[in-house]
Design a protein around this motif. Structure first.
Motif, PDB file in Angstrom:
ATOM      1  N   GLU A 173     -33.582-113.743  24.811  1.00 10.98           N
ATOM      2  CA  GLU A 173     -33.149-113.075  26.032  1.00 10.98           C
ATOM      3  C   GLU A 173     -32.250-111.882  25.725  1.00 10.98           C
ATOM      4  N   GLU A 174     -31.379-112.028  24.740  1.00  9.13           N
ATOM      5  CA  GLU A 174     -30.494-110.929  24.363  1.00  9.13           C
ATOM      6  C   GLU A 174     -31.287-109.771  23.764  1.00  9.13           C
ATOM      7  N   LYS A 175     -32.281-110.073  22.937  1.00  8.69           N
ATOM      8  CA  LYS A 175     -33.119-109.024  22.377  1.00  8.69           C
ATOM      9  C   LYS A 175     -33.898-108.305  23.478  1.00  8.69           C
ATOM     10  N   ARG A 176     -34.396-109.065  24.452  1.00  7.14           N
ATOM     11  CA  ARG A 176     -35.129-108.447  25.554  1.00  7.14           C
ATOM     12  C   ARG A 176     -34.213-107.549  26.386  1.00  7.14           C
TER      13      ARG A 176
ATOM     14  N   LEU B 143     -28.524-110.905  40.313  1.00  3.17           N
ATOM     15  CA  LEU B 143     -29.326-109.962  39.535  1.00  3.17           C
ATOM     16  C   LEU B 143     -28.555-109.291  38.407  1.00  3.17           C
ATOM     17  N   ILE B 144     -27.232-109.191  38.532  1.00  2.00           N
ATOM     18  CA  ILE B 144     -26.433-108.494  37.522  1.00  2.00           C
ATOM     19  C   ILE B 144     -25.525-109.461  36.774  1.00  2.00           C
ATOM     20  N   THR B 145     -24.663-110.150  37.523  1.00  2.00           N
ATOM     21  CA  THR B 145     -23.635-110.973  36.888  1.00  2.00           C
ATOM     22  C   THR B 145     -24.225-112.197  36.206  1.00  2.00           C
ATOM     23  N   LEU B 146     -25.086-112.912  36.924  1.00  2.00           N
ATOM     24  CA  LEU B 146     -25.611-114.171  36.397  1.00  2.00           C
ATOM     25  C   LEU B 146     -26.390-114.001  35.094  1.00  2.00           C
ATOM     26  N   PRO B 147     -27.300-113.029  34.969  1.00  2.00           N
ATOM     27  CA  PRO B 147     -27.987-112.873  33.674  1.00  2.00           C
ATOM     28  C   PRO B 147     -27.046-112.544  32.516  1.00  2.00           C
ATOM     29  N   ILE B 148     -25.971-111.797  32.806  1.00  2.00           N
ATOM     30  CA  ILE B 148     -25.056-111.417  31.732  1.00  2.00           C
ATOM     31  C   ILE B 148     -24.240-112.616  31.254  1.00  2.00           C
ATOM     32  N   ILE B 149     -23.800-113.460  32.192  1.00  2.00           N
ATOM     33  CA  ILE B 149     -22.968-114.608  31.808  1.00  2.00           C
ATOM     34  C   ILE B 149     -23.801-115.847  31.512  1.00  2.00           C
ATOM     35  N   MET B 150     -25.140-115.719  31.481  1.00  2.00           N
ATOM     36  CA  MET B 150     -25.979-116.888  31.235  1.00  2.00           C
ATOM     37  C   MET B 150     -25.662-117.600  29.916  1.00  2.00           C
TER      38      MET B 150
ATOM     39  N   ARG C  60     -15.743-115.321  29.765  1.00  2.00           N
ATOM     40  CA  ARG C  60     -16.863-114.371  29.774  1.00  2.00           C
ATOM     41  C   ARG C  60     -16.763-113.410  30.955  1.00  2.00           C
ATOM     42  N   LEU C  61     -16.381-113.921  32.103  1.00  2.00           N
ATOM     43  CA  LEU C  61     -16.259-113.053  33.280  1.00  2.00           C
ATOM     44  C   LEU C  61     -15.141-112.032  33.115  1.00  2.00           C
ATOM     45  N   SER C  62     -14.065-112.417  32.463  1.00  2.52           N
ATOM     46  CA  SER C  62     -12.949-111.489  32.276  1.00  2.52           C
ATOM     47  C   SER C  62     -13.323-110.332  31.357  1.00  2.52           C
TER      48      SER C  62
END
Length: 280
Positions: free
Chosen positions: A264-267, A184-191, A159-161
């Protein structure tokens, strides 16, 4: 071959595959309501084996031990796996990075018997120096974290790649430090990857019987070990009832996790659309 026949053949093969995977589980769940003591002979509908299961103190204790170990294993594996994934994908090339990656992924291809024996020898050696227990719940937890951190690292690294680094760079250009960017940026995206890795580690820990057999003590028998020893003496309908409850709990947890990630994705998509509209 016409398109209709090709589509019918595809659905037939797909249906056969799903039936091969899930029909035995469905049969097991149906026979958990069997009145007969023989697990493979249907004699009528009954829920008495669920009552027998909840009166089995040893089985319930083993289940509680397995759930505790699986929870803390998954939590520790996600933390360590995230750190390892950040090292593999975000840090520049350093001496020993190839060896580090090989050591992280080694448990993926190594037999569990070798892992269990090596961890037992390691705990015995370290116990003489650091006082760590060579057998027991803590030993099983250490062994399971060692096993599952590889799987979690692979999931999070993938996911990070794929993550667009320009989002992180834009946040740092606006004055955010690396720690703030991560939370604030990376963690919510890779949750979603973290949740997937947590569930995978939880399942692997809850299912393990080989590694746990090496490091389990007299009062730390896990549920798979208890089930395995019970099946060797004869298949009891209580095992079917236990398996049905586990399938129901895991399915419910997976459904709730999917719903939370979907919401979460819809939000997140709604927030991005609002931000684009405001900028436009």
């Amino acid at each position: 071959m016409s398109r209709l026949r090709q589509r019918s053949l595809t659905w037939l093969v797909l249906g056969f595959g799903f039936a091969f995977l899930y029909l035995p589980i469905l049969i097991l769940m149906v026979y958990s309501f069997n009145e007969s003591r023989l697990a493979t002979v249907w004699s009528g509908f009954s829920v008495k084996w669920y009552g027998e299961l909840f009166r089995d103190a040893q089985m319930l204790e083993a289940a509680w031990i397995s759930l505790k170990i699986a929870f803390w294993t998954a939590s520790a594996a996600v933390v360590l796996g995230t750190l390892a994934a950040l090292v593999m994908t975000r840090m520049r090339r350093f001496h020993g990075k190839t060896v580090f990656g090989a050591l992280i992924t080694a448990p993926l291809v190594m037999p569990e018997v070798i892992i269990g024996l090596s961890i037992l020898l390691m705990l015995v050696s370290m116990g003489q120096v650091l006082g760590l227990p060579s057998k027991g719940v803590i030993a099983i937890w250490i062994a399971h974290v060692t096993l599952t951190v590889s799987f979690v690292t692979v999931v999070i690294s993938s996911r990070l790649s794929e993550l667009d680094k320009s989002l992180e760079e834009a946040a740092m250009d606006l004055g955010a430090n690396r720690l703030k960017v991560f939370f604030l940026i990376t963690l919510p995206i890779i949750m979603p990857a973290l949740v997937s890795g947590w569930l995978l580690a939880f399942t692997l820990s809850l299912d393990d019987v080989v590694i746990a057999s090496f490091v389990a003590g007299p009062s730390s028998t896990t549920l798979p070990m208890k089930v395995f020893s019970s099946v060797r003496l004869g298949l009891s309908p209580k095992i079917n009832a236990l398996a049905t409850l586990m399938i129901a709990i895991v399915s419910l947890a997976a459904l709730v996790g999917w719903w939370l990630m979907y919401r979460e994705e819809k939000r997140r998509q709604r927030d991005m659309q609002l931000a684009l509209q405001e900028n436009g």
